[in-house]
Design a protein around this motif. Structure first.
Motif, short mmCIF file in Angstrom:
data_model
loop_
_atom_site.label_atom_id
_atom_site.label_comp_id
_atom_site.label_asym_id
_atom_site.label_seq_id
_atom_site.Cartn_x
_atom_site.Cartn_y
_atom_site.Cartn_z
N SER A 641 25.17 48.99 -37.68
CA SER A 641 26.14 49.84 -38.42
C SER A 641 27.53 49.43 -38.71
CB SER A 641 25.90 51.22 -37.85
OG SER A 641 26.57 51.29 -36.46
N PHE A 642 27.79 48.14 -37.99
CA PHE A 642 29.10 47.78 -37.96
C PHE A 642 29.07 46.30 -38.90
CE2 PHE A 642 29.05 50.47 -34.42
CZ PHE A 642 30.36 51.05 -34.48
N VAL A 643 30.01 46.41 -39.75
CA VAL A 643 30.19 45.06 -40.61
C VAL A 643 31.59 44.67 -40.71
CG1 VAL A 643 28.26 45.65 -41.91
CG2 VAL A 643 30.54 46.29 -42.78
N ALA A 649 37.38 46.08 -40.20
CA ALA A 649 36.24 46.57 -39.55
C ALA A 649 35.50 47.62 -40.27
CB ALA A 649 36.19 46.76 -37.90
N VAL A 650 34.53 47.91 -40.34
CA VAL A 650 33.86 48.97 -41.36
C VAL A 650 32.44 49.43 -40.60
CG1 VAL A 650 32.77 49.67 -43.35
CG2 VAL A 650 34.45 47.74 -43.45
N TRP A 651 32.42 50.78 -40.27
CA TRP A 651 31.46 51.22 -39.77
C TRP A 651 30.72 52.24 -40.49
CZ3 TRP A 651 31.87 56.51 -36.87
CH2 TRP A 651 30.79 56.95 -35.71
N PHE A 652 29.41 52.38 -40.64
CA PHE A 652 28.37 53.07 -41.45
C PHE A 652 27.71 54.08 -40.54
CE2 PHE A 652 29.17 49.52 -44.13
CZ PHE A 652 29.05 50.06 -45.26
N PRO A 653 28.16 55.39 -40.19
CA PRO A 653 27.70 56.32 -39.12
C PRO A 653 26.43 57.17 -39.56
CG PRO A 653 29.61 57.31 -39.84
CD PRO A 653 29.46 55.87 -40.69
N TRP A 654 26.49 57.32 -40.80
CA TRP A 654 25.46 58.32 -41.79
C TRP A 654 25.46 59.55 -41.03
CZ3 TRP A 654 24.45 55.54 -45.71
CH2 TRP A 654 24.22 54.14 -45.74
N ILE A 655 26.71 60.12 -41.06
CA ILE A 655 26.77 61.41 -40.66
C ILE A 655 27.45 62.08 -41.68
CG2 ILE A 655 27.08 60.87 -38.08
CD1 ILE A 655 30.11 60.66 -38.12
N GLY A 656 27.92 63.65 -41.36
CA GLY A 656 28.38 64.44 -42.47
C GLY A 656 29.91 64.32 -42.44
N ASP A 657 30.53 64.91 -43.39
CA ASP A 657 31.94 64.93 -43.46
C ASP A 657 32.61 65.42 -42.53
OD1 ASP A 657 32.08 63.28 -45.95
OD2 ASP A 657 31.95 65.13 -47.30
N GLU A 690 36.07 45.37 -31.61
CA GLU A 690 37.13 46.61 -30.96
C GLU A 690 36.59 47.65 -31.48
OE1 GLU A 690 41.84 47.24 -30.92
OE2 GLU A 690 41.12 45.04 -31.19
N LEU A 691 36.47 47.79 -32.65
CA LEU A 691 36.12 49.29 -33.29
C LEU A 691 34.92 49.85 -32.57
CD1 LEU A 691 36.34 51.58 -35.39
CD2 LEU A 691 35.27 50.30 -36.98
N GLU A 692 33.77 48.75 -32.47
CA GLU A 692 32.50 49.17 -31.82
C GLU A 692 32.83 49.70 -30.55
OE1 GLU A 692 27.94 47.20 -31.76
OE2 GLU A 692 29.62 46.17 -32.57
N GLU A 693 33.50 49.08 -29.83
CA GLU A 693 33.92 49.36 -28.22
C GLU A 693 34.52 50.75 -28.17
OE1 GLU A 693 36.21 46.37 -26.65
OE2 GLU A 693 34.47 44.98 -26.71
N ALA A 694 35.30 51.13 -29.30
CA ALA A 694 36.26 52.29 -29.09
C ALA A 694 35.27 53.49 -29.50
CB ALA A 694 37.20 52.08 -30.24
#
Length: 746
Positions: A641-643, A649-657, A690-694
């Motif tokens: 989910s991280f690219v 760093a970009v995260w695709f969480p597939w969650i609502g707004d 770093e984003l993934e760890e956070a």
């Protein structure tokens, strides 16, 4: 648990239980039989012991399901000539819907010698006086009911004393917003004034969660309601999603686009021309497909309505045929909207209305052959409601959705590469087929509306004890999520704003500023309305525009499906004078988009990960879907989910707004420079690890208090009376409505 009635109808005695006058009405209509929901609703409504929620598609017989038994009971009570008074209170979200239902219900009730009255801003004072004197059935908006409580005070007890039923139409339109909380409070105050429980009958489009709907209808006791649905009633649905890739306008259309995109307009709106080649292609398909019939085309923005209606009118001019495409939105003059509705309803001329949500509710426009939707629908519930506008009288319901996607290049955003708009539409169609609807947000405080209700209650009673106010509005009323401390803080805030003051014996009364606020007609509405310019041509008003729309002498406009030139702007009177013109550009109207639910995002992920061609996609739509799926796989989103994109760093969480908003604020609090872009969250100048760890830490520890997160939001004053709230209450109100700290863990 509330009782639900569904399944195959049995041979019913409903007709035999109706009043003879109601039976005569049914025979006059030449009905061969009652619909199932009408059979099922008769007993519970006649008994009047419990609340009833009736949910069915548009034109599914909901109105008669409620009012045939109500008319029977009321007619029995009115059989003695000396009996009178208000028997039925019908509350509707729209004046236009009241006008529609007025004629239908008068046809049913007046032969029973029960008067029917409507009450809104367009009704004369003499008719309102008769309504107060004669009673019967009263059709009213929440705002007009609010005004009556304020103006008539304790006299409302006498007026409401004979009341037998309260009917709420289009219940789904109220759920979740400030106006819905106002309605809940008003229904509670109706029973306080009448000094007894009054059965509530709710009519609604198909609802995703009937339990939450009945909980909204009577907060705290929704489980006692009876649910009646049209489940099992089958209807053929024909649906197509058509994909279009953005392209520049060409030839003559390109000249039009260039003429309409002035240098000032490009600066205002980022340089995106309103008339692009793909929109011209869409309107061309609409013209070829819809011309000669009776249809509704929905667009998500008023600006898109105006541009589309203008292109279709010009297409009619080019073909040398009469124009049959008419715009319809809230900024248009009421007479122009009525004209479009009546033309579609009469059916004697081909008519397609291009509309916003103004035609989403149950205004009677007759038998509509099909529905078109430009852009991804705002929600699954909205798609279901719009689809239900067609397919009456046994015909299939027809929906065409036109989705526009950007042309890709090496610099295209990730959301464009993933074809997010098209995939979201596909996901919504799949959820629609599964019978899912967005559930309402629960737990919201609605403090802006609580301000209104406190001031209104003080005005109604002439004064209010603070503890009594909390008991009426919060403990026993709809504001149950508001704590005693929050209520006390709110009263202090209102005192600091000079809206209320406290007498020597502790009674809360309106201060001078509060008197002025409450006595202004705009106070009756729970929602805010922006200041607007009135648009006038030849002495006639054709509509209005928000003050935020840049207007100046010499500017060209598209409005009401026609083209205009501004010849004068009177800032003091807020009047804009127009003359017909060949040039034109649709103005800015403002407004916020709908929040996307997490279920839709999760379904989008499943669409990306699946294979095969959805049968409802056209060839271009399928090509765009496959392009989005290919880029999804290329980014490795099937496994992660991280690219990384550049230095971000970009995260695709597939969650609502609501959950995504909370995560964005939590990361900002922790020192990250982040922003959300539709389905993704971007952290700038940060390694992906770093984003993934956070985010992993936040999963383990939680995001923290949502009210503390809301303090990072600068623009929390979103509702009408937020200006009177202190920072703590503003943060609490914002968090309850727009943040879901637990949602990212689901």
């Amino acid at each position: 648990m509330a009782d639900s009635l569904s399944g195959n109808p049995q041979t019913s005695s409903a007709y035999e239980r109706f009043h003879p006058g109601v039976q005569r009405w049914i025979r006059r209509k030449e009905w061969g039989e009652l619909r199932r929901i009408q059979e099922q609703a008769a007993g519970p409504v006649l008994r009047g012991e419990r609340d009833v929620v009736i949910a069915a598609a548009t034109a599914g017989g909901k109105t008669e399901a409620a009012f045939l038994p109500i008319a029977s009971q009321v007619a029995e009570a009115w059989k003695d000539e000396d009996v009178g008074g208000l028997s039925v209170l019908y509350v509707s979200p729209l004046k236009a819907l009241i006008n529609d239902q007025f004629d239908r219900l008068r046809d049913l009730f007046e032969p029973l010698h029960v008067p029917v009255f409507r009450w809104h801003g367009d009704v004369s004072s003499s008719r309102k006086k008769r309504a107060r004197q004669e009673g019967g059935l009263l059709l009213i908006t929440p705002e007009s009911l609010e005004a009556q409580f304020i103006r008539r005070g304790y006299a409302m007890s006498e007026f409401l004393a004979p009341l037998q039923y309260v009917v709420v139409d289009e219940l789904h339109a109220f759920i979740g917003g400030e106006r819905g909380r106002q309605l809940q409070s008003l229904l509670h105050r109706v029973e306080l004034a009448a000094r007894r429980r009054i059965p509530r009958i709710a009519l609604s489009a198909t609802l995703g969660d009937m339990e939450k709907a009945s909980a909204f209808l009577r907060p705290g006791k929704g489980e006692d309601a009876i649910h009646i649905t049209d489940e099992g009633e089958t209807q053929t649905v024909k649906l197509q999603v058509r994909g279009y890739e953005h392209r520049s306008a060409e030839s003559r259309s390109e000249e039009i686009a260039e003429e309409e995109q002035s240098e000032e307009d490009q600066e205002e709106e980022g340089g995106d021309p309103q008339v692009s080649g793909d929109l011209i292609d869409i309107t061309g398909h609409l013209f070829d497909t819809l011309r000669g019939g009776r249809h509704i085309t929905f667009a998500n923005r008023r600006q898109t309505v105006e541009v589309t209606a203008d292109l279709l009118r010009r297409k009619c001019d080019e073909e040398g045929v009469p124009n049959e495409f008419l715009p319809h939105h809230g900024s248009l003059n009421r007479d122009l909207r009525d004209e479009a509705e009546q033309r579609l309803r009469k059916g004697n001329r081909p008519t397609t209305i291009v509309a916003t949500t103004t035609l989403e509710l149950g205004i009677d426009v007759g038998n509509v052959e099909s529905i078109a939707q430009i852009g991804a629908p705002p929600s699954v519930a909205s798609m279901r409601q719009r689809l239900g506008r067609s397919g009456r009288r046994g015909d299939p319901a027809v929906l065409r959705v036109y989705v526009r996607e950007a042309k890709l290049d090496s610099d295209s955003p990730l959301t464009d590469k993933l074809r997010v708009g098209l995939v979201r539409t596909v996901a919504m169609v799949r959820l629609l087929a599964q019978g899912w609807n967005e559930p309402p947000v629960t737990g919201a405080l609605h403090l802006s509306t609580l301000v209104q209700q406190i001031l209104s209650l003080i005005a109604q009673r002439g004064g209010l004890d603070a503890q009594q106010g909390y008991e009426v509005l919060c403990q026993r009323g709809p504001f149950r999520t508001v704590s005693p401390d929050q209520f006390a803080t709110l009263l202090r805030d209102l005192g600091a704003a000079d809206l209320i003051t406290q007498t020597h014996d502790g009674t809360l009364v309106l201060d001078l500023d509060g008197e002025q606020l409450v006595n202004h007609y705009e106070f009756y509405a729970a929602f805010s309305t922006p200041e607007e310019y009135r648009l006038v041509t030849g002495g006639s008003e054709i509509g209005s525009l928000p003050i935020v729309a840049p207007l100046y002498e010499g500017r060209y406009l598209i409005f009401g499906g026609k083209r205009w030139k501004v010849i004068d702007v009177d800032q003091e009177k807020q009047v804009v004078e127009l003359v017909p013109s060949e040039g034109g550009r649709a103005p800015l109207f403002g407004g916020m988009g709908a929040m996307v639910h997490g279920q839709i995002r999760r379904e989008m992920q499943r669409v990306y990960e699946s294979e095969g061609e959805p049968s409802f996609l056209d060839p271009t739509g399928y090509d765009l879907l496959e392009e989005g799926r290919w880029n999804f796989r290329e980014m490795g989103l099937s496994e992660q989910s991280f690219v990384t994109e550049g230095t971000d760093a970009v995260w695709f969480p597939w969650i609502g707004d609501r959950a995504l908003n909370a995560m964005e604020l939590a990361l900002q609090r922790d020192g990250f420079d982040v922003e959300t872009q539709d389905v993704l969250l971007r952290a700038k100048e940060v390694p992906t690890s770093e984003l993934e760890e956070a985010i992993q830490r936040l999963r383990e520890t939680g995001l923290g208090n949502s009210r503390a997160l809301a303090r990072f939001v600068e623009n929390k004053r979103l509702e009408k009376h937020h200006a009177y709230l202190s920072e703590n209450l503003l943060a609490a109100d914002y968090a309850s409505q727009y943040l879901d700290p637990r949602g990212f863990c689901d």
